[in-house]
Design an enzyme around this catalytic site. Structure first.
Site, PDB file in Angstrom:
ATOM      1  N   GLU A  47       0.865  -1.188   0.000  1.00 22.54           N
ATOM      2  CA  GLU A  47       0.000   0.000   0.000  1.00 22.54           C
ATOM      3  C   GLU A  47       0.890   1.224   0.000  1.00 22.54           C
ATOM      4  O   GLU A  47       1.939   1.233   0.647  1.00 22.54           O
ATOM      5  CB  GLU A  47      -0.893   0.009   1.243  1.00 22.54           C
ATOM      6  CG  GLU A  47      -1.731   1.287   1.339  1.00 22.54           C
ATOM      7  CD  GLU A  47      -2.785   1.266   2.433  1.00 22.54           C
ATOM      8  OE1 GLU A  47      -2.608   0.562   3.438  1.00 22.54           O
ATOM      9  OE2 GLU A  47      -3.794   1.981   2.259  1.00 22.54           O
ATOM     10  N   CYS A 258      -6.577   0.948   2.989  1.00 23.75           N
ATOM     11  CA  CYS A 258      -7.575   2.027   2.939  1.00 23.75           C
ATOM     12  C   CYS A 258      -7.418   2.902   1.709  1.00 23.75           C
ATOM     13  O   CYS A 258      -8.375   3.565   1.286  1.00 23.75           O
ATOM     14  CB  CYS A 258      -7.496   2.867   4.199  1.00 23.75           C
ATOM     15  SG  CYS A 258      -8.101   1.950   5.619  1.00 23.75           S
ATOM     16  N   ASN A 388     -12.313  -3.410   1.012  1.00 23.90           N
ATOM     17  CA  ASN A 388     -11.223  -3.457   1.977  1.00 23.90           C
ATOM     18  C   ASN A 388     -11.778  -3.154   3.355  1.00 23.90           C
ATOM     19  O   ASN A 388     -12.145  -2.013   3.618  1.00 23.90           O
ATOM     20  CB  ASN A 388     -10.150  -2.421   1.632  1.00 23.90           C
ATOM     21  CG  ASN A 388      -9.091  -2.329   2.717  1.00 23.90           C
ATOM     22  OD1 ASN A 388      -8.328  -3.268   2.917  1.00 23.90           O
ATOM     23  ND2 ASN A 388      -9.065  -1.223   3.448  1.00 23.90           N
ATOM     24  N   GLU A 389     -11.845  -4.136   4.187  1.00 22.17           N
ATOM     25  CA  GLU A 389     -12.320  -4.015   5.579  1.00 22.17           C
ATOM     26  C   GLU A 389     -13.443  -2.985   5.719  1.00 22.17           C
ATOM     27  O   GLU A 389     -13.475  -2.201   6.662  1.00 22.17           O
ATOM     28  CB  GLU A 389     -11.157  -3.738   6.557  1.00 22.17           C
ATOM     29  CG  GLU A 389     -10.338  -2.490   6.306  1.00 22.17           C
ATOM     30  CD  GLU A 389      -9.320  -2.187   7.405  1.00 22.17           C
ATOM     31  OE1 GLU A 389      -8.553  -3.080   7.789  1.00 22.17           O
ATOM     32  OE2 GLU A 389      -9.289  -1.025   7.869  1.00 22.17           O
TER      33      GLU A 389
HETATM   34  O1  AHR Z   1      -2.082  -1.408   6.779  1.00 23.33           O
HETATM   35  C1  AHR Z   1      -2.464  -0.135   7.175  1.00 23.33           C
HETATM   36  C2  AHR Z   1      -3.981   0.027   7.184  1.00 23.33           C
HETATM   37  O2  AHR Z   1      -4.564  -0.820   8.113  1.00 23.33           O
HETATM   38  C3  AHR Z   1      -4.674  -0.327   5.917  1.00 23.33           C
HETATM   39  O3  AHR Z   1      -4.689   0.698   4.996  1.00 23.33           O
HETATM   40  C4  AHR Z   1      -6.063  -0.642   6.356  1.00 23.33           C
HETATM   41  O4  AHR Z   1      -6.699  -1.531   5.498  1.00 23.33           O
HETATM   42  C5  AHR Z   1      -5.892  -1.133   7.760  1.00 23.33           C
HETATM   43  O5  AHR Z   1      -6.749  -0.502   8.654  1.00 23.33           O
END
Ligand code: AHR
Length: 660
Positions: A47, A258, A388-389
């Site tokens: 990321e 995120c 994503n979550e």
């Molecule tokens: O890995 C850091 C963050 O942690 C990611 O962006 C998110 O998906 C999670 O909350």
């Protein structure tokens, strides 16, 4: 075929063929003797957080190359950020930022440079002119004898051509690489040159000086080392990319995190904005408080996966934004926003187009774009993550279902990965799993960051998971910290992922990279600056598991005190090489502990094996200043059919055994 369709057809075979068929299946598994586990178990999560992409893995040396930085990203930023206006030799003129007739509509801002007077005073020794200077990301690192590819777009606005003197300059003003280019068009035109460094220097700046009077527009000013990973154009920093290659990951998940679902609907990561020539990509604010050029875009991610033999795992937004949108991270804000229903058909098409772009023939609309970018062959996409979550709301559920069903109908060959919230338990986790079961989503993404002790006491979590349902992708996990004790707690847990490799399909530690002084997430796998990187004990644990993956799991090979939860072990075989791999973990920080190894089920082993041990002080960690406190040590190791292995305190041992 996913677990649900596999199960349905298996049941059908049993019903049709009766006992004879099921006996045949049992006989086959006895031949191999082990339980089949996922071949994709350990991979990477990438990321752009902590300056992992721009200023990090992406090798672009110029910061704010397209004058697109803005106060919406950071209050103190504007299109001039990281560009210093300079007038050496008593010259004068002006600079401005314009938006009229840009290089491309996706790239609206550019700089206009006017050289009204170029000084000619004899007392002045350096290059005179009117120009701009860019320090890159805290200084550009150049190496003596190495070549750097410069490119920029310019539009001559004055009648006469303008001669530009371009150099890489040290802090004392000495040029260590230089070239001259004269404008040759009143339309936007791309200019390129090669700069060769005469000295090694860590904090150079790029200088562009109008050395003759006149006016021109400039945009997308880019400088790349020729020495990128595998020499790719628009490529990756060779040293950092190599560290990832050295892990031999089964897959790479990208672009987040995120960052994927974004801070509000207009901040979602839309893959189509990230392909094509860099001047046509849509740059945007990074949810982590800086800027994304998306120069490291979908093409580059897929290419990198191919270059290191990892499967690509793109994760696309489930048409909802991050639930923490619009405010301080995890506090207040506007919350999750969903794309309006009348935009959903277009959005679903965007997801389907990605599959065509990655895998479709060159004769298809999107396959042709992949080919035009330089990759006519398919990228062999197998997985796609949706969401994503995300907070599991009715808005999420309705949109996820639409996307999932469309992908399943058009591309049954693609395995879709759903999502079950940001924690290991709780409302979103429960609702996410329930929803995935309802829809029979083949794989579900779990995330958790927590105390090392949690990993020890939850090492039997997946032993209890239903084998006839969705599989697990543990897409983000880490224990809080980069000390050896954190890494060894993760190693304990990873033996349980192997043991449960029939239900856990994939796992990736997160986050991956963190740049020195730009770290937003305290626990990360690799810390780096412009010249070097520090590998955490967590990196080594991930590497030892990933590079020593197997596809068959054998229970009862390693015996330990069942009541001692600080001990864990696994035995796998890689059927490609036939190698047997033992992993033995001791989380006790003070006491060496013995486990009994019984290899008598394996025939024809070579006695000369290889042992790699990662151990040290439980609180030790590697830093950029003191890199090598904790590193794995490999040595020869003789094995016999049965032996006792005493694992040092706070250690992971990997023993790799070859067959005759
Ligand atoms: O890995 C850091 C963050 O942690 C990611 O962006 C998110 O998906 C999670 O909350």
């Amino acid at each position: 075929m996913n677990r649900f369709t596999k199960l349905a057809s298996f049941k059908k075979i049993i019903l049709l063929a009766g006992v004879a068929c099921s006996c045949a299946l049992v006989a086959q598994s006895q031949t191999t003797g082990g339980k089949k586990i996922s071949t994709d178990l350990f991979g990477l999560f990438f990321e752009d957080i902590n300056y992992a992409a721009d200023g990090g893995l992406y090798a672009e040396m110029v910061q704010n190359r397209s004058f697109e930085y803005s106060p919406a990203e950071r209050r103190e930023w504007n299109p001039f950020s990281y560009w210093e206006y300079i007038t050496p030799g008593y010259s004068y003129g002006k600079i401005s930022v314009e938006t009229n007739e840009p290089v491309h509509a996706n790239n609206p801002h550019y700089m206009v440079l006017t050289a009204e007077h170029v000084g000619h005073e004899e007392s002045f020794k350096g290059d005179a002119g009117v120009g701009i200077k860019n320090p890159g990301f805290e200084g550009m690192v150049v190496k003596a004898g190495e070549k750097y590819n410069l490119s920029f777009f310019a539009r001559q606005l004055s009648e006469k051509a303008v001669t530009l003197k371009i150099s890489l300059q040290k802090k004392d003003g000495k040029n260590i690489a230089e070239t001259n280019i004269s404008t040759a068009s009143k339309d936007w035109k791309k200019y390129t040159a090669t700069l060769t460094a005469s000295e090694t220097y860590d904090t150079a700046s790029l200088i562009i000086l109008a050395a003759t009077e006149g006016q021109l527009a400039l945009d997308v000013i880019s400088l790349f080392p020729q020495n990128t990973f595998k020499g790719r154009a628009n490529g990756l920093r060779a040293d950092l990319a190599q560290l990832l290659a050295d892990m031999h990951p089964a897959f790479i998940r990208f672009p987040g995190g995120c960052l994927t679902h974004g801070d509000g609907l207009d901040n979602m990561y839309r893959w189509k904005n990230t392909i094509g020539p860099i001047e046509q990509r849509v740059e945007q604010r990074n949810i982590w408080g800086y800027h994304q050029t998306v120069g490291l875009g979908y093409y580059e991610y897929f290419q990198f996966c191919e270059d290191i033999g990892a499967k690509p795992l793109p994760v696309l937004p489930a048409a909802v934004s991050c639930q923490n949108s619009g405010g301080t991270w995890r506090v207040g804000g506007t919350g999750q926003k969903a794309l309006p229903m009348d935009e959903m058909q277009d959005y679903i098409q965007e997801v389907l187009d990605l599959i065509e772009w990655a895998n479709g023939p060159v004769t298809s609309e999107w396959g042709a774009k992949r080919a035009a970018a330089g990759h006519p062959a398919s990228f062999n996409l197998e997985y796609i993550g949706i969401g994503n979550e995300d907070k599991i709301t009715p808005e999420f559920e309705s949109r996820f279902k639409m996307i999932y069903e469309a992908v399943k109908a058009k591309h049954p060959e693609i395995t879709v990965i759903g999502t079950a919230g940001p924690f290991h338990s709780g409302e979103d986790w429960e609702k996410g799993w329930q929803f995935a079961h309802q829809l029979q989503v083949p794989v579900v993404d779990e995330h958790y960051y927590t105390d090392p002790k949690w990993f020890i006491s939850n090492q039997y979590r997946y032993d209890k998971y239903n084998r006839d349902s969705s599989e697990v992708y543990l897409g983000e996990y880490a224990s809080w910290g980069n000390k050896l004790r954190n890494a060894i707690a993760e190693a304990v847990y990873m033996t349980s992922l192997e043991r449960n490799g029939d239900v856990v399909r994939m796992a990736s530690y997160a986050p991956l990279f963190a740049k020195d002084k730009f770290t937003q997430w305290t626990t990360d796998m690799i810390f780096f600056n412009n010249t070097t990187a520090s590998l955490t004990p967590n990196y080594y644990v991930q590497q030892l598991f990933s590079a020593n993956r197997g596809d068959l799991y054998f229970s009862n090979v390693i015996k330990k005190d069942a009541k001692d939860s600080s001990l864990a072990a696994s035995c796998v075989q890689d059927s490609k090489t036939s190698d047997i791999i033992l992993k033995l973990v001791n989380y006790d920080s003070a006491v060496a502990k013995t486990m009994k190894v019984d290899l008598s089920r394996f025939k024809k082993m070579q006695p000369a094996a290889e042992k790699t041990v990662l151990t040290g002080d439980a609180n030790a960690q590697n830093t950029l200043q003191e890199k090598n406190n904790i590193t794995p040590v490999t040595s020869a190791y003789n094995i016999s059919k049965t032996f006792n292995y005493t694992a040092p305190p706070m250690s992971l041992t990997v023993i790799r055994i070859k067959m005759k």
